[in-house]
Design a protein around this motif. Structure first.
Motif, PDB file in Angstrom:
ATOM      1  N   ALA B  78     -42.549  39.396 -30.517  1.00 28.18           N
ATOM      2  CA  ALA B  78     -41.990  38.876 -29.269  1.00 28.18           C
ATOM      3  C   ALA B  78     -40.995  39.865 -28.662  1.00 28.18           C
ATOM      4  CB  ALA B  78     -41.329  37.526 -29.510  1.00 28.18           C
ATOM      5  N   ALA B  79     -40.157  40.470 -29.517  1.00 25.30           N
ATOM      6  CA  ALA B  79     -39.163  41.409 -29.003  1.00 25.30           C
ATOM      7  C   ALA B  79     -39.846  42.634 -28.386  1.00 25.30           C
ATOM      8  CB  ALA B  79     -38.214  41.832 -30.120  1.00 25.30           C
ATOM      9  N   SER B  80     -40.899  43.136 -29.032  1.00 28.68           N
ATOM     10  CA  SER B  80     -41.599  44.300 -28.475  1.00 28.68           C
ATOM     11  C   SER B  80     -42.275  43.918 -27.164  1.00 28.68           C
ATOM     12  CB  SER B  80     -42.685  44.820 -29.424  1.00 28.68           C
ATOM     13  OG  SER B  80     -42.227  44.799 -30.735  1.00 28.68           O
ATOM     14  N   TYR B  81     -42.915  42.757 -27.163  1.00 31.48           N
ATOM     15  CA  TYR B  81     -43.659  42.381 -25.959  1.00 31.48           C
ATOM     16  C   TYR B  81     -42.720  42.130 -24.780  1.00 31.48           C
ATOM     17  CZ  TYR B  81     -47.047  40.344 -22.815  1.00 31.48           C
ATOM     18  OH  TYR B  81     -47.827  40.102 -21.715  1.00 31.48           O
ATOM     19  N   SER B  92     -54.269  44.038 -21.749  1.00 36.62           N
ATOM     20  CA  SER B  92     -54.601  44.418 -23.125  1.00 36.62           C
ATOM     21  C   SER B  92     -53.415  44.221 -24.075  1.00 36.62           C
ATOM     22  CB  SER B  92     -55.075  45.867 -23.159  1.00 36.62           C
ATOM     23  OG  SER B  92     -54.171  46.680 -22.443  1.00 36.62           O
ATOM     24  N   TRP B  93     -52.199  44.558 -23.600  1.00 37.42           N
ATOM     25  CA  TRP B  93     -51.034  44.373 -24.473  1.00 37.42           C
ATOM     26  C   TRP B  93     -50.736  42.897 -24.701  1.00 37.42           C
ATOM     27  CZ3 TRP B  93     -49.436  47.930 -27.577  1.00 37.42           C
ATOM     28  CH2 TRP B  93     -49.658  49.268 -27.237  1.00 37.42           C
ATOM     29  N   PHE B  94     -51.006  42.104 -23.683  1.00 31.97           N
ATOM     30  CA  PHE B  94     -50.830  40.660 -23.825  1.00 31.97           C
ATOM     31  C   PHE B  94     -51.779  40.118 -24.896  1.00 31.97           C
ATOM     32  CE2 PHE B  94     -52.558  36.495 -22.284  1.00 31.97           C
ATOM     33  CZ  PHE B  94     -51.495  35.721 -22.683  1.00 31.97           C
ATOM     34  N   TYR B  95     -53.075  40.466 -24.781  1.00 29.82           N
ATOM     35  CA  TYR B  95     -54.033  39.943 -25.755  1.00 29.82           C
ATOM     36  C   TYR B  95     -53.755  40.468 -27.157  1.00 29.82           C
ATOM     37  CZ  TYR B  95     -56.489  37.937 -21.836  1.00 29.82           C
ATOM     38  OH  TYR B  95     -56.797  37.189 -20.738  1.00 29.82           O
ATOM     39  N   LEU B  96     -53.320  41.710 -27.236  1.00 25.50           N
ATOM     40  CA  LEU B  96     -52.988  42.261 -28.551  1.00 25.50           C
ATOM     41  C   LEU B  96     -51.818  41.464 -29.163  1.00 25.50           C
ATOM     42  CD1 LEU B  96     -53.393  44.481 -30.724  1.00 25.50           C
ATOM     43  CD2 LEU B  96     -51.615  45.792 -29.545  1.00 25.50           C
ATOM     44  N   VAL B 134     -46.934  31.504 -30.108  1.00 22.42           N
ATOM     45  CA  VAL B 134     -47.919  31.879 -29.092  1.00 22.42           C
ATOM     46  C   VAL B 134     -47.439  31.449 -27.709  1.00 22.42           C
ATOM     47  CG1 VAL B 134     -50.271  31.418 -28.280  1.00 22.42           C
ATOM     48  CG2 VAL B 134     -49.855  31.894 -30.688  1.00 22.42           C
ATOM     49  N   GLN B 135     -46.848  30.261 -27.671  1.00 23.08           N
ATOM     50  CA  GLN B 135     -46.308  29.757 -26.408  1.00 23.08           C
ATOM     51  C   GLN B 135     -45.309  30.741 -25.808  1.00 23.08           C
ATOM     52  OE1 GLN B 135     -42.645  26.974 -25.472  1.00 23.08           O
ATOM     53  NE2 GLN B 135     -43.914  26.154 -27.092  1.00 23.08           N
ATOM     54  N   VAL B 136     -44.437  31.301 -26.648  1.00 29.25           N
ATOM     55  CA  VAL B 136     -43.414  32.214 -26.151  1.00 29.25           C
ATOM     56  C   VAL B 136     -44.058  33.485 -25.579  1.00 29.25           C
ATOM     57  CG1 VAL B 136     -41.537  33.737 -26.906  1.00 29.25           C
ATOM     58  CG2 VAL B 136     -41.498  31.311 -27.486  1.00 29.25           C
TER      59      VAL B 136
END
Lengths: 79, 410
Positions: B78-81, B92-96, B134-136
């Protein structure tokens, strides 16, 4: 056409009910007029016709429950 | 010290009435502060650690380590995203990120198919924590969570009253409360409701659920399977199991919500008289609500949005039905990789699609279809039986029957 008219037209075409134009404080979910599918159609049309993007997760039924609330939300997002 | 430790009651949440005794005593300082409209953040953090230790320490310490590793893993993702999302927004980063967030759950569910032992990653409640994680990620993607305070996120994930089986809360709702505790008037109301819920929960889970599940069900199953009363016995099993499942899980949920209220958190309720639903859609608005709303908001509606916007299907009805099958198939798989959970999911998807078709038909022929007390009663009767039958599938009863059938015939 004003935002209000556009929103009401969208609602009418999705729900197939003209009541949505007359009773602006009617709870669309409690009355069974709008459901998840209708909501998604609403969001897609808002984006297509008014260029207002509402993420699905932003959509809270208690803030978007009546025709008037939907109009207010859209107007504030446009502003 | 070690003697005291060995006598320590390591209990899973709400396992025994004694859990409530400890809870009642340790909650007092927090309750007094809340009555003054304050939140004892530090003390509540201590409570969380204490009760998590009680459920995930001692004999369950393997699960405790797994829980810690899980939380660290989700924090990193979560912190990286969220950092990435502040400057860019590629799909792509979201799905990953979603995949990585789901990965522990996938491994916990898939690994046992290949090995006999429980995976080291397993801990009680892992699937409920996955819903929160996943929600976050999804709300970061939508731009609704712009900054993620790690302390808030940890507290959201490991909030102890709901850790084992929900209800599944929402991050923005939870953190708003964390920083803005209820006023003292509001808390008095929550306190009253919370205590009431816990008492009703005891009646549901420890009395009604216990009698139905531990006393009646085995007797009925024996009558049905071994004593030749197959049809009547199965029917009895279906009703008893359905009510057992309701009282057991609604009872647990009342505990979770009640204890949350005592801590000044309005965790969403999970059940609202599900057996009086007049159709399957209404049933899912009343049964395991936090789960069905999660699937509605984060699976069905998101998928529908993409399908409709990109006009994947010409007909919206087809798109909607595809959405329902996707939702309930995922829900079935989530319950476990067993045939009857998947059939349970497909059965519900079919029921919802049929219900939608019926609603459309009814709209077209409004004048011809009567609508009165009798038709309403009939709808409730039919819905109740469709639901009970689905729960019979869910119970694994048919699996037991099939296995018996094959062992007798080989």
């Amino acid at each position: 056409m004003t935002t209000k008219e556009t929103v009401l037209d969208i609602l009418e075409s999705i729900t197939g009910s003209d009541e949505v134009k007359e009773v602006l404080d009617m709870d669309l979910y409690d009355e069974g007029i709008l459901d998840s599918l209708g909501t998604v159609q609403l969001l897609v049309e808002l984006e297509n016709q008014l260029d207002v993007t509402v993420p699905v997760s932003e959509f809270d039924r208690s803030d978007w429950g009546t025709p008037q609330q939907i109009i207010d939300q859209v107007v504030s997002l446009q502003g | 010290m070690s003697q005291w430790l060995s006598a320590f009651p390591f209990l899973t949440p709400y396992e025994k009435p004694f859990y409530f005794v400890i809870l009642g005593i340790l909650l007092l300082p927090s309750i007094f502060a809340s009555l003054k409209g304050k939140r004892l953040g530090g003390y509540q953090a201590f409570l969380t650690l204490f009760f998590l230790w009680m459920s995930f320490g001692g004999p369950h310490r393997q699960q405790g380590f797994a829980l810690i590793a899980y939380v660290v893993w989700q924090l990193l993702i979560a912190a990286s995203y969220v950092r990435y999302r502040q400057t860019a927004n590629r799909g792509s980063w979201f799905y990953l990120s979603i995949f990585l967030s789901l990965l522990p759950m996938i491994l916990i569910k898939v690994l046992p198919l290949y090995t006999e032992t429980q995976p080291l990653l397993y801990f009680l409640g892992y699937s409920y924590l996955t819903f929160k994680s996943v929600q976050v990620i999804m709300e970061i993607r939508d731009g609704l969570i712009k900054e993620l305070r790690l302390r808030d996120y940890i507290q959201f994930l490991i909030f102890f009253p709901t850790i084992s089986s929900g209800p599944i809360d929402r991050f923005r709702r939870f953190t708003a409360e964390l920083h803005q505790p209820p006023s003292s008037e509001k808390y008095v109301e929550l306190l009253g409701k919370g205590i009431h819920y816990i008492i009703i929960g005891c009646l549901y889970k420890f009395i009604i659920g216990y009698v139905l599940g531990s006393q009646l069900l085995p007797i009925i199953q024996d009558k049905a399977v071994n004593q030749g009363f197959l049809f009547l016995g199965s029917l009895g099993y279906m009703y008893t199991y359905s009510f057992y499942l309701f009282f057991d899980f609604a009872g647990y949920s009342l505990f979770a919500v009640g204890v949350s209220y005592l801590l000044g958190h309005e965790t969403p309720i999970n059940f609202n008289k599900p057996f009086i639903s007049a159709n399957i859609k209404e049933f899912w608005n009343r049964w395991h609500m936090s789960l069905s709303f999660w699937f509605r908001d984060y699976v069905y509606m998101r998928l529908m949005f993409t399908l409709i916007k990109k006009k994947v299907f010409k007909s919206r009805i087809v798109a909607s039905n595809v959405g329902y099958f996707a939702l309930f198939l995922i829900m079935g798989v989530w319950h476990g990789l067993t045939w009857y959970y998947i059939v349970y999911g497909l059965f519900h998807a079919s029921l919802i699609c049929l219900t939608d078709a019926w609603i459309r038909f009814k709209k077209k022929h409004k004048e011809k279809i009567p609508s009165n007390m009798a038709t309403k009663g009939l709808s409730i009767f039919l819905t109740f039986h469709a639901v009970c039958f689905s729960l019979l599938i869910f119970s694994g009863y048919f699996d037991t029957l099939l296995k018996l059938f094959f062992t007798y015939n080989i």
